[in-house]
Design a protein around this motif. Structure first.
Motif, mmCIF file in Angstrom:
data_model
loop_
_atom_site.group_PDB
_atom_site.id
_atom_site.type_symbol
_atom_site.label_atom_id
_atom_site.label_comp_id
_atom_site.label_asym_id
_atom_site.label_seq_id
_atom_site.Cartn_x
_atom_site.Cartn_y
_atom_site.Cartn_z
ATOM 1 N N SER A 69 0.873 -1.173 0.000
ATOM 2 C CA SER A 69 0.000 0.000 0.000
ATOM 3 C C SER A 69 0.907 1.219 0.000
ATOM 4 C CB SER A 69 -0.890 0.020 1.240
ATOM 5 O OG SER A 69 -1.570 -1.204 1.407
ATOM 6 N N LEU A 70 0.540 2.249 -0.764
ATOM 7 C CA LEU A 70 1.363 3.456 -0.866
ATOM 8 C C LEU A 70 0.565 4.668 -0.432
ATOM 9 C CD1 LEU A 70 4.095 2.590 -2.091
ATOM 10 C CD2 LEU A 70 2.258 1.423 -3.307
ATOM 11 N N THR A 71 1.195 5.501 0.401
ATOM 12 C CA THR A 71 0.579 6.762 0.789
ATOM 13 C C THR A 71 1.581 7.880 0.539
ATOM 14 O OG1 THR A 71 -0.630 7.884 2.565
ATOM 15 C CG2 THR A 71 1.251 6.506 3.225
ATOM 16 N N MET A 72 1.301 9.067 1.046
ATOM 17 C CA MET A 72 2.206 10.198 0.805
ATOM 18 C C MET A 72 3.635 9.846 1.212
ATOM 19 S SD MET A 72 -0.005 13.422 2.231
ATOM 20 C CE MET A 72 1.432 14.488 2.105
ATOM 21 N N PRO A 73 4.613 10.207 0.410
ATOM 22 C CA PRO A 73 4.576 10.952 -0.858
ATOM 23 C C PRO A 73 4.843 10.039 -2.067
ATOM 24 C CG PRO A 73 6.766 11.098 0.069
ATOM 25 C CD PRO A 73 5.995 10.126 0.937
ATOM 26 N N LEU A 74 4.301 8.830 -2.058
ATOM 27 C CA LEU A 74 4.725 7.797 -3.006
ATOM 28 C C LEU A 74 3.734 7.481 -4.124
ATOM 29 C CD1 LEU A 74 6.206 5.284 -0.392
ATOM 30 C CD2 LEU A 74 7.369 7.160 -1.583
ATOM 31 N N LYS A 75 2.544 8.080 -4.100
ATOM 32 C CA LYS A 75 1.521 7.670 -5.059
ATOM 33 C C LYS A 75 1.884 8.003 -6.500
ATOM 34 C CE LYS A 75 -2.386 7.788 -1.841
ATOM 35 N NZ LYS A 75 -3.756 8.309 -1.590
ATOM 36 N N ARG A 76 2.658 9.037 -6.697
ATOM 37 C CA ARG A 76 3.148 9.348 -8.043
ATOM 38 C C ARG A 76 4.481 8.657 -8.307
ATOM 39 N NH1 ARG A 76 -0.129 13.340 -9.943
ATOM 40 N NH2 ARG A 76 -0.890 14.899 -8.452
ATOM 41 N N SER A 87 -5.180 1.550 -16.239
ATOM 42 C CA SER A 87 -5.409 2.770 -17.009
ATOM 43 C C SER A 87 -5.892 3.925 -16.130
ATOM 44 C CB SER A 87 -6.418 2.500 -18.129
ATOM 45 O OG SER A 87 -7.638 2.008 -17.603
ATOM 46 N N ARG A 88 -6.757 3.655 -15.164
ATOM 47 C CA ARG A 88 -7.262 4.740 -14.319
ATOM 48 C C ARG A 88 -6.147 5.347 -13.480
ATOM 49 N NH1 ARG A 88 -12.403 3.412 -10.995
ATOM 50 N NH2 ARG A 88 -11.074 1.812 -10.090
ATOM 51 N N GLY A 89 -5.313 4.510 -12.893
ATOM 52 C CA GLY A 89 -4.206 5.014 -12.102
ATOM 53 C C GLY A 89 -3.218 5.810 -12.926
ATOM 54 N N ARG A 90 -2.969 5.357 -14.160
ATOM 55 C CA ARG A 90 -2.076 6.082 -15.064
ATOM 56 C C ARG A 90 -2.673 7.450 -15.411
ATOM 57 N NH1 ARG A 90 3.078 5.085 -16.504
ATOM 58 N NH2 ARG A 90 2.635 2.896 -16.987
ATOM 59 N N LEU A 91 -3.958 7.483 -15.717
ATOM 60 C CA LEU A 91 -4.617 8.741 -16.052
ATOM 61 C C LEU A 91 -4.539 9.739 -14.900
ATOM 62 C CD1 LEU A 91 -6.548 10.556 -17.744
ATOM 63 C CD2 LEU A 91 -8.449 9.311 -16.651
ATOM 64 N N LEU A 92 -4.830 9.269 -13.701
ATOM 65 C CA LEU A 92 -4.879 10.154 -12.543
ATOM 66 C C LEU A 92 -3.495 10.485 -12.002
ATOM 67 C CD1 LEU A 92 -7.857 8.529 -10.590
ATOM 68 C CD2 LEU A 92 -7.917 10.483 -12.162
ATOM 69 N N GLY A 93 -2.490 9.719 -12.397
ATOM 70 C CA GLY A 93 -1.162 9.921 -11.833
ATOM 71 C C GLY A 93 -1.120 9.571 -10.367
ATOM 72 N N SER A 94 -1.893 8.553 -9.985
ATOM 73 C CA SER A 94 -2.013 8.197 -8.572
ATOM 74 C C SER A 94 -2.200 6.692 -8.409
ATOM 75 C CB SER A 94 -3.191 8.941 -7.937
ATOM 76 O OG SER A 94 -3.321 8.610 -6.566
ATOM 77 N N ILE A 95 -1.194 6.049 -7.851
ATOM 78 C CA ILE A 95 -1.229 4.613 -7.570
ATOM 79 C C ILE A 95 -1.020 4.414 -6.078
ATOM 80 C CG2 ILE A 95 0.031 2.439 -7.868
ATOM 81 C CD1 ILE A 95 -1.668 3.183 -10.257
ATOM 82 N N ASN A 96 -1.950 3.745 -5.423
ATOM 83 C CA ASN A 96 -1.803 3.509 -3.985
ATOM 84 C C ASN A 96 -1.652 2.029 -3.645
ATOM 85 O OD1 ASN A 96 -4.525 2.784 -4.491
ATOM 86 N ND2 ASN A 96 -5.078 3.241 -2.368
ATOM 87 N N GLY A 104 7.302 -11.909 -9.545
ATOM 88 C CA GLY A 104 7.790 -10.668 -8.968
ATOM 89 C C GLY A 104 7.474 -9.427 -9.766
ATOM 90 N N ARG A 105 6.674 -9.549 -10.821
ATOM 91 C CA ARG A 105 6.303 -8.374 -11.608
ATOM 92 C C ARG A 105 5.322 -7.511 -10.828
ATOM 93 N NH1 ARG A 105 4.944 -11.797 -16.969
ATOM 94 N NH2 ARG A 105 3.703 -12.802 -15.321
ATOM 95 N N ARG A 106 5.452 -6.217 -10.973
ATOM 96 C CA ARG A 106 4.681 -5.248 -10.190
ATOM 97 C C ARG A 106 3.551 -4.657 -11.016
ATOM 98 N NH1 ARG A 106 10.278 -2.051 -9.205
ATOM 99 N NH2 ARG A 106 11.408 -3.718 -8.088
ATOM 100 N N SER A 107 2.335 -4.772 -10.502
ATOM 101 C CA SER A 107 1.192 -4.121 -11.147
ATOM 102 C C SER A 107 0.656 -3.047 -10.212
ATOM 103 C CB SER A 107 0.097 -5.132 -11.498
ATOM 104 O OG SER A 107 -0.376 -5.791 -10.345
ATOM 105 N N GLY A 108 0.452 -1.845 -10.775
ATOM 106 C CA GLY A 108 -0.006 -0.712 -9.988
ATOM 107 C C GLY A 108 -1.493 -0.475 -10.139
ATOM 108 N N HIS A 109 -2.167 -0.177 -9.030
ATOM 109 C CA HIS A 109 -3.621 0.002 -9.014
ATOM 110 C C HIS A 109 -3.986 1.214 -8.168
ATOM 111 C CE1 HIS A 109 -4.106 -4.212 -10.469
ATOM 112 N NE2 HIS A 109 -3.009 -4.385 -9.757
ATOM 113 N N ASN A 110 -5.149 1.768 -8.460
ATOM 114 C CA ASN A 110 -5.711 2.844 -7.648
ATOM 115 C C ASN A 110 -6.980 2.317 -6.985
ATOM 116 O OD1 ASN A 110 -7.607 5.051 -7.016
ATOM 117 N ND2 ASN A 110 -6.056 6.403 -7.861
ATOM 118 N N THR A 111 -6.930 2.141 -5.662
ATOM 119 C CA THR A 111 -8.137 1.713 -4.938
ATOM 120 C C THR A 111 -8.797 2.889 -4.219
ATOM 121 O OG1 THR A 111 -7.058 1.133 -2.827
ATOM 122 C CG2 THR A 111 -7.100 -0.557 -4.567
#
Length: 282
Positions: A69-76, A87-96, A104-111
């Motif tokens: 889980s990522l919080t300030m200042p790491l979401k960008r 796609s939503r996280g990429r659009l918003l520039g925010s992955i948490n 071990g591949r990393r997938s980023g999501h916005n919840t």
């Protein structure tokens, strides 16, 4: 850095929340409650990690790790460190949320966006036309997307620095929103909206709390630390319905559990009970 940490009892998976500062985080309480309810012997802790230290932290993780889980200042900062980003996280520039697969591949999501929506609808907020968002960071972008999904057509972003928040105007077209960006001095002149979302820390609210509270038919306070913020106090004194930050924390954490563990539905009520108990003891 972290590969040598002991596994959970019985060799369970590891997850964590990263940010700076992070000592206040309730995420370990919520995720560990979910693991207990699901019968999982997993481990979840908090680590103070800056944006500069994040690449090294990720490089040091072993194959026992399942999610972060990522919080300030790491979401960008985490976006370019992922192998795949929704796609939503990429659009918003925010992955948490980052989930690791078996290789071990990393997938980023916005919840945060589904967390906002679930928290709002659970409190009866289901149909918006206008919204005001206080603050111009990554969480503000997620609040804009949530407002759009709930039908909002117009969003006003109130930022301390209009220049630093200018990237949010780029979301107008993809989110199909009319976006206005103003500074704090414009608060008094703004018309009321269906929803006001405060995304700024409690320490920065004192001088504007009453103005913010009077701008919305409902006020959503994103911060849960401290549990009672100046904006929440002002909203309650003004008789305006207010949604506390714990609601967002809980709902976005539930989506994280579903992604990391691979279950259809997180045990939200068990997580809620554990989180509220921990808050009451602070």
């Amino acid at each position: 850095m972290t590969a040598g940490l002991p596994l959970g009892r019985g060799g369970g998976r590891r997850c964590a929340v990263l940010g700076s500062p992070i000592a206040h985080s309730l995420s370990p309480v919520l995720h560990q409650a979910a693991y207990r309810e699901l019968g999982l012997d997993w481990d979840y802790r908090a680590f103070d990690v800056s944006a500069q230290a994040l690449p090294g932290f990720l490089a040091g993780l072993s194959d026992e790790w399942r999610g972060l889980s990522l919080t300030m200042p790491l979401k960008r900062a985490v976006i370019d460190l992922c192998d795949r980003v929704e796609s939503r996280g990429r659009l918003l520039g925010s992955i948490n949320t980052v989930v690791f697969d078996e290789r071990g591949r990393r997938s980023g999501h916005n919840t945060d966006v589904p967390g906002f929506i679930q928290a709002l609808t659970a409190r009866g907020v289901r149909d918006l036309d206008t919204a005001i968002i206080i603050g111009g960071g990554a969480t503000a972008a997620s609040a804009m997307a949530a407002a759009a999904e709930l039908g909002a057509h117009r969003v006003t972003v109130v930022a301390r620095s209009v220049e630093r928040a200018s990237h949010l105007t780029g979301l107008a077209e993809p989110l199909r929103l009319a976006v206005q960006l103003v500074d704090f001095e414009a608060l008094d002149a703004l018309p009321a909206a269906d929803l006001v979302v405060s995304t700024i820390p409690a320490a920065g609210q004192s001088g504007i709390a009453m103005h913010v509270a009077r701008l919305g038919a409902c006020v959503f306070e994103v911060s849960y630390h401290p549990e009672t913020t100046p904006v929440l106090v002002a909203a309650r004194e003004a008789g305006v319905p207010a949604i506390p930050g714990f609601d967002l924390l809980l709902q976005q954490a539930a989506r994280q559990v579903e992604l990391m563990v691979g279950v259809a539905a997180a045990p939200v009520e068990a997580m809620r009970a554990a989180g509220l108990l921990a808050l009451s003891q602070r």
